[in-house]
Design a protein around this motif. Structure first.
Motif, mmCIF file in Angstrom:
data_model
loop_
_atom_site.group_PDB
_atom_site.id
_atom_site.type_symbol
_atom_site.label_atom_id
_atom_site.label_comp_id
_atom_site.label_asym_id
_atom_site.label_seq_id
_atom_site.Cartn_x
_atom_site.Cartn_y
_atom_site.Cartn_z
ATOM 1 N N LEU A 1 -25.916 34.385 11.963
ATOM 2 C CA LEU A 1 -24.606 33.923 12.395
ATOM 3 C C LEU A 1 -23.626 33.919 11.228
ATOM 4 C CD1 LEU A 1 -25.748 30.899 14.592
ATOM 5 C CD2 LEU A 1 -25.266 33.234 15.344
ATOM 6 N N LYS A 2 -22.362 34.191 11.535
ATOM 7 C CA LYS A 2 -21.301 34.183 10.527
ATOM 8 C C LYS A 2 -20.181 33.257 10.984
ATOM 9 C CE LYS A 2 -22.165 39.016 9.293
ATOM 10 N NZ LYS A 2 -21.558 40.371 9.177
ATOM 11 N N GLY A 3 -19.400 32.790 10.011
ATOM 12 C CA GLY A 3 -18.264 31.960 10.344
ATOM 13 C C GLY A 3 -18.293 30.643 9.621
ATOM 14 N N HIS B 1 -30.489 29.929 6.581
ATOM 15 C CA HIS B 1 -30.713 31.372 6.601
ATOM 16 C C HIS B 1 -29.747 32.082 7.547
ATOM 17 C CE1 HIS B 1 -34.543 29.891 4.927
ATOM 18 N NE2 HIS B 1 -34.598 31.046 4.299
ATOM 19 N N ASN B 2 -28.479 31.760 7.419
ATOM 20 C CA ASN B 2 -27.427 32.463 8.133
ATOM 21 C C ASN B 2 -26.377 32.920 7.133
ATOM 22 O OD1 ASN B 2 -27.833 32.370 11.211
ATOM 23 N ND2 ASN B 2 -28.302 30.251 10.628
ATOM 24 N N ASN B 3 -25.200 33.229 7.620
ATOM 25 C CA ASN B 3 -24.127 33.708 6.747
ATOM 26 C C ASN B 3 -22.877 32.843 6.880
ATOM 27 O OD1 ASN B 3 -25.593 36.080 5.794
ATOM 28 N ND2 ASN B 3 -25.327 36.877 7.857
ATOM 29 N N PHE B 4 -23.064 31.546 7.029
ATOM 30 C CA PHE B 4 -21.927 30.637 7.097
ATOM 31 C C PHE B 4 -21.201 30.610 5.758
ATOM 32 C CE2 PHE B 4 -24.503 28.982 10.599
ATOM 33 C CZ PHE B 4 -23.538 28.768 11.575
ATOM 34 N N THR B 5 -19.886 30.515 5.827
ATOM 35 C CA THR B 5 -19.072 30.477 4.609
ATOM 36 C C THR B 5 -18.090 29.318 4.694
ATOM 37 O OG1 THR B 5 -17.535 32.058 5.619
ATOM 38 C CG2 THR B 5 -19.277 32.959 4.203
ATOM 39 N N GLY B 6 -17.235 29.246 3.686
ATOM 40 C CA GLY B 6 -16.259 28.179 3.639
ATOM 41 C C GLY B 6 -16.852 26.903 3.078
ATOM 42 N N SER B 7 -16.089 25.866 3.111
ATOM 43 C CA SER B 7 -16.547 24.588 2.586
ATOM 44 C C SER B 7 -17.302 23.808 3.649
ATOM 45 C CB SER B 7 -15.353 23.770 2.093
ATOM 46 O OG SER B 7 -14.425 23.563 3.149
ATOM 47 N N GLN C 1 -19.431 34.239 14.635
ATOM 48 C CA GLN C 1 -19.726 35.616 15.021
ATOM 49 C C GLN C 1 -21.232 35.707 15.247
ATOM 50 O OE1 GLN C 1 -18.119 38.585 12.339
ATOM 51 N NE2 GLN C 1 -16.494 37.170 11.688
ATOM 52 N N ASP C 2 -21.594 36.178 16.416
ATOM 53 C CA ASP C 2 -23.000 36.252 16.812
ATOM 54 C C ASP C 2 -23.354 37.709 17.064
ATOM 55 O OD1 ASP C 2 -25.545 35.797 17.723
ATOM 56 O OD2 ASP C 2 -24.941 34.947 19.654
ATOM 57 N N PRO C 3 -23.614 38.498 16.005
ATOM 58 C CA PRO C 3 -23.783 39.958 16.190
ATOM 59 C C PRO C 3 -24.958 40.327 17.071
ATOM 60 C CG PRO C 3 -24.432 39.275 13.970
ATOM 61 C CD PRO C 3 -23.773 38.090 14.594
#
Length: 1023
Positions: free
Chosen positions: A100-102, A121-127, A59-61
């Motif tokens: 960025l998210k995802g 310095h993004n919002n990446f999640t998961g493993s 996701q690129d807001p």
């Protein structure tokens, strides 16, 4: 002719053959070129395809990746992408700080020439996908400051090419895999800081990563003995090592000399012990050295003086001893020096003036004596100096106030004489000045008003004597002013709040007189106003109602008079008020905090109208018009019958005699009532004597039945079944079968089944027989009162069993144990309590106690608040047990009090040690305060060491005064919001005040906790 024709045909044939050969060659060349072109296009399309697939998972807001177009033949013109100019392949992807998210998908696998991937310095999640190991050309990987979770893939570094790895500031868990370092010969820097990693550092890191120059594993949950001699020191190229904020233990063994290139060593906030390494001075390139917050003992090693490049040295909060190093001046490049909270003795050496680069100096909370050396003024770059908590005496060096200091803390010493005037350089730089708890005399210099940037001023607990200086109104940025316990007199200056920045104003314990100025309403930022123990007079000004941010108001022990302004009820943020021991009268304001004040906040006034107070209620209203009772009748007599004869005097006497007879009748009635009360009392005493005789007979029957082997029956009352029945089972047999789960002041608790093996599981408290009510009707009445107490945070009393010789209380059984077991007896497999659960326990317990204190008259006193009496359900909701059992005692004799001091050491309010003790709600609040300090620190109320005893409340209070209260927080709780933890710690200290009237009520505590949890812009920072 024929030969000529044959020759021509041969030539034509050869020409055709040559043309055919050329055509074939041309076709081959064209095919080769086309094949080459097709191959190049395929390679470029792999990079485009891989990046487009990678983008599709994001996701690129802010549309930072809008230039990434799948129709392009090459990604080399895209933003944040770099390519190799000779091959056209992608070599670098840098997407730092784009929001960025995802998750990281599989698209990056296509980038077979990728050397650097940075997604910090993004919002990446998961493993973290293990497929990154397929990028065999990868050199640098930076995934820091994201939300990656799960475990680190064991094959993440299965290649030899990786040089830089940063996974810091994520939510990674589990141990560091040993397989991670099987092939790490090229690794030069690795950071796993600020995660939730557990276990130890694999030994394979030290044996296989020979090129490692920087290692940062700080702020995790790593533990175990960290080997230095046979581990860390094997990394000969190591330049930076940071293992701070973990639970490592062991000694820092000899071997530092082998790491010749070491520049930064950070070991703070662990459990390292033993002496500081004596050969640490053999690391000539060291610039940063931090040993603070450990368990180091012994003297400061002399080899430290050889570290000429050292700029930062901290060894605070250890147990170092011996003399303060006289050679400290040789560290001429040192900029930061912190020896705070140790046991160093001696004096500060004159050589400290040789440290020209020093800008921070702290030797707080040691055992240093002597005067502050005058040479300290030669530290021309000094900005902050902290010498609090020592035995420094003599005068403050005048030159110290001529420097450009930003913070000065000389509190808790024995400094005397007057406060230096200071110079223009200090006036422009100083932000905080703390000279509290010394022996300073004289007055406040008038020049202090020139400190234009001052935000914190604390001169409390000295011997200063003067009028309140009008210069205090000149401060434009002052937020804290504390002048408590001095000899200031006169009136409070009108212009004290002209700057509207003051948040805390404490003037207690002086000799101030006159009224509280109306201008106090200009202190719009004020949230703590404390003017107690002065000689203030007149009325409480209505202007106080303008202080919309006010949370705490203390006006006790003054001479304030009149009524409390009703406008104060509009102060919605007000959490604590004390107006006791004044001359106030009238009704309390309707609404706000005033409806939940307890008696201690109101007592000692002339006539405040409150059901909590027993004294007279005085209203400030005009006196009623009093008419002559005979005037109307006399006028009628004169009008109707003419002038009265002389016999009117006997008539008036007869009327007076009639009034006297009425008085006599009233007095006679009162006497009859008193006589009736005496008769009823005597009858009750006679009845009790008869009951005592019956009880004695029952006791003899019970004794004989026990000797004969016959079971004794008693009365079993279950409140929820609305019935009573005879319990024919032998109660002692039932208790013997039950398992004991705890012992307390009032008896032993058992876990048992109420109806046999298949019955309901309950908790049974076998009460001690000493001083327990022995009359069944009294026992039934008191227990039923406790049984009617219903609240989500109170353990419900289900019933009781009674005989003259045995009393049992029955309640629900809590299978999840007590708060004490979760804090102090937790098994290694049980996770520690999170901050959310600890706060839930603190708030729920406060609500339960508030219900006991404020919903019953007289209030129900728990008398024994401690973690073992706070039971937890499956969701960590607290349920208070054993409340109100003091009601079942006929008296609280000396034996009971002594037993309580022994069984609940640390939770007993200090006033109970007095002979004329008074048990009230404040005793519960003291125990509650100790309990929430245990919640935050994870430590017991009293801990016994080899050489000393640590009292938890004193331990936390000292750390708070020293400014390092975060060091007290339970190390098992690695994540917590400081904006919530700090106010809770301060609330705990307020609840454990030595003065009962200074403790808030439980209703106030509930409100304070709710405010702490509410996300408001400005939280309460002090109490």
């Amino acid at each position: 002719m024929n030969n000529k024709m044959l020759h021509q045909q041969h030539l034509i044939t050869m020409s055709i053959f040559r043309v055919q050969v050329l055509v074939v060659l041309l076709v081959v060349v064209v095919v080769a070129v086309m094949a080459s072109h097709c191959t190049g296009s395929s390679q470029l399309n792999d990079d485009v395809l891989g990046l487009i697939v990678f983008k599709s998972d994001l996701q690129d807001p802010n549309s930072w990746l809008s230039s990434w177009n799948e129709d392009d033949d090459s990604p080399c013109s895209w933003r944040y992408i770099r390519c190799n100019p000779s091959t056209g392949r992608v070599t670098q992807v840098s997407l730092d700080g784009l929001g960025l998210k995802g998750k990281i998908g599989r698209g990056l696998e296509k980038l077979q020439s990728l050397q650097s991937l940075s997604l910090s310095h993004n919002n990446f999640t998961g493993s973290i996908t293990p497929d990154l190991s397929l990028l065999t050309s990868l050199r640098n990987l930076n995934l820091s400051y994201n939300g990656f979770s799960g475990r680190i893939p064991s094959n993440l570094l299965s290649m030899n090419s990786i040089k830089f790895l940063d996974l810091s500031e994520n939510s990674l868990t589990g141990p560091i895999p040993d397989e991670l370092f099987r092939n790490c010969s090229s690794l030069k820097f690795m950071s796993l800081a600020s995660n939730s990693l557990e276990g130890s550092i694999p030994s394979s890191l030290f044996s296989n990563c020979a090129s490692l120059g920087g290692l940062n594993v700080s702020s995790n949950r790593l533990s175990g003995t960290l080997e230095f001699s046979n581990g860390v020191w094997l990394l000969r190229k190591l330049r930076v090592l940071d293992v701070s904020n973990n639970v490592f233990s062991g000694t820092v063994g000899v071997g530092a000399s082998y790491v010749h290139s070491l520049k930064e060593l950070s070991l703070q906030r662990n459990h390292f012990s033993g002496s500081l390494p004596f050969d640490i001075g053999l690391c000539p390139h060291l610039t940063h050295l931090d040993f603070s917050n450990n368990l180091f003992i012994g003297a400061v090693p002399d080899s430290l003086q050889k570290l000429n490049s050292l700029t930062f040295f901290a060894a605070s909060n250890n147990m170092l001893s011996g003399s303060f190093p006289s050679w400290i001046g040789r560290l001429s490049n040192l900029e930061y020096l912190d020896f705070g909270s140790n046991g160093l003795v001696g004096e500060l050496p004159l050589s400290i003036g040789d440290m020209k680069s020093l800008n921070y100096l702290s030797v707080s909370d040691n055992k240093l004596t002597g005067g502050i050396p005058s040479t300290i003024v030669q530290c021309s770059n000094l900005l902050r100096i902290e010498l609090r908590g020592n035995g420094f005496n003599g005068s403050i060096p005048a030159g110290l106030f001529d420097m450009g200091l930003e913070e000065i803390d000389l509190s808790h010493n024995e400094l005397s004489d007057s406060i230096p005037i200071g110079s223009s350089r200090l006036f422009q730089s100083l932000h905080a000045l703390d000279l509290s708890r010394n022996k300073l005399t004289g007055d406040i210099p008038a020049e202090i008003g020139l400190l234009s940037h001052l935000t914190y001023l604390n001169l409390s607990w000295n011997n200063l004597e003067s009028r309140m200086p009008p210069e205090l109104g000149y401060f434009q940025n002052l937020s804290v002013l504390d002048l408590r316990n001095n000899g200031f007199y006169g009136e409070i200056p009108e212009d004290l709040c002209e700057a509207n920045s003051l948040a805390i104003l404490q003037l207690d314990g002086n000799s101030l007189n006159g009224p509280i100025p109306e201008a106090i309403g200009n202190c719009s930022s004020l949230y703590l106003l404390s003017l107690s123990h002065n000689n203030l007079s007149s009325c409480i000004p209505r202007a106080l109602s303008k202080l919309k941010k006010l949370k705490i108001l203390k006006l006790e022990f003054n001479g304030l008079s009149g009524e409390i302004p009703k406008e104060l009820s509009a102060l919605d943020n007000l959490l604590a008020v004390n107006i006791s021991h004044n001359k106030l009268i009238g009704r309390l304001p309707v609404g706000g905090i005033f409806q939940s004040l307890d008696a201690s906040a109101l007592e000692g006034n002339l006539g405040i109208c409150s059901p909590l107070l027993k004294g007279p209620c005085k209203m400030n209203v005009p006196k009623p018009l009093v008419l002559n009772p005979y005037a109307y009748n006399n006028q009628r007599g004169r009008g109707d019958m003419g002038p009265q004869p002389q016999s009117s005097t006997p008539a008036r006497l007869r009327h007076r005699r009639f009034l006297s007879v009425s008085a006599i009748i009233a007095i006679s009635a009162a006497i009859l009532i008193v006589v009736g009360i005496i008769v009823v009392t005597l009858l009750n005493a006679s009845a009790r004597r008869r009951l005592a005789f019956i009880d004695s007979a029952l006791e003899s029957i019970f004794s004989s039945s026990q000797r004969s082997g016959c079971p004794t029956t008693g009365k079993l009352v279950l409140f929820d079944s609305r019935s009573s029945e005879e319990w024919s089972q032998n109660t002692e047999t039932i208790l013997n079968k039950a398992s004991e789960v705890g012992r307390g002041l009032f008896g032993t608790v058992y876990k048992a089944s109420l109806g046999g093996d298949q019955g309901r599981m309950v908790a049974i408290k076998k009460l001690v027989t000493s001083n327990i009510i022995q009359y069944p009707e009294d026992f039934d009445r008191e227990v039923r009162i406790l049984g009617r107490v219903s609240h989500p945070n109170l353990m419900t009393l289900k019933g009781y069993y009674w005989t003259p010789q045995l009393q049992l209380l029955i309640s629900d059984y809590a299978p999840h144990g007590s708060l004490n077991s979760m804090l102090h007896e937790r098994s290694p497999s049980t996770p520690p309590l999170s901050w959310a659960n600890r706060f839930k326990i603190a708030l729920g317990t406060a609500k339960g106690l508030a219900h006991l204190h404020h919903s019953f008259r007289p209030p129900v006193i728990h008398y024994n608040v401690k973690p073992s009496n706070i039971l937890l359900d499956e969701n960590c909701n607290p349920k208070i047990s054993d409340f109100g059992l003091a009601r079942l005692l006929t008296k609280l004799d000396k034996h009971i009090i002594n037993s309580r001091f022994q069984s609940t050491l640390g939770y007993v309010a200090p006033e109970l040690a007095c002979q004329n003790m008074r048990i009230n709600e404040k005793c519960d609040i003291y125990g509650y305060g100790i309990m929430i300090l245990e919640l935050v620190t994870g430590r017991r109320s009293v801990e016994y060491g080899d050489d000393d005893v640590v009292i938890l409340s004193d331990h936390v209070r000292v750390h708070l005064e020293q400014g390092n209260v975060l060091d007290c927080i339970d190390p098992n709780m690695t994540e917590y919001p400081e904006e919530e933890v700090l106010p809770v710690i301060k609330l705990g200290l307020v609840c454990t005040s030595q003065i009962p009237s200074s403790r808030p009520s439980m209703a106030e505590i509930v409100q304070i906790l709710q405010v702490i949890k509410t996300p408001v812009p400005q939280r309460m920072e002090a109490f």
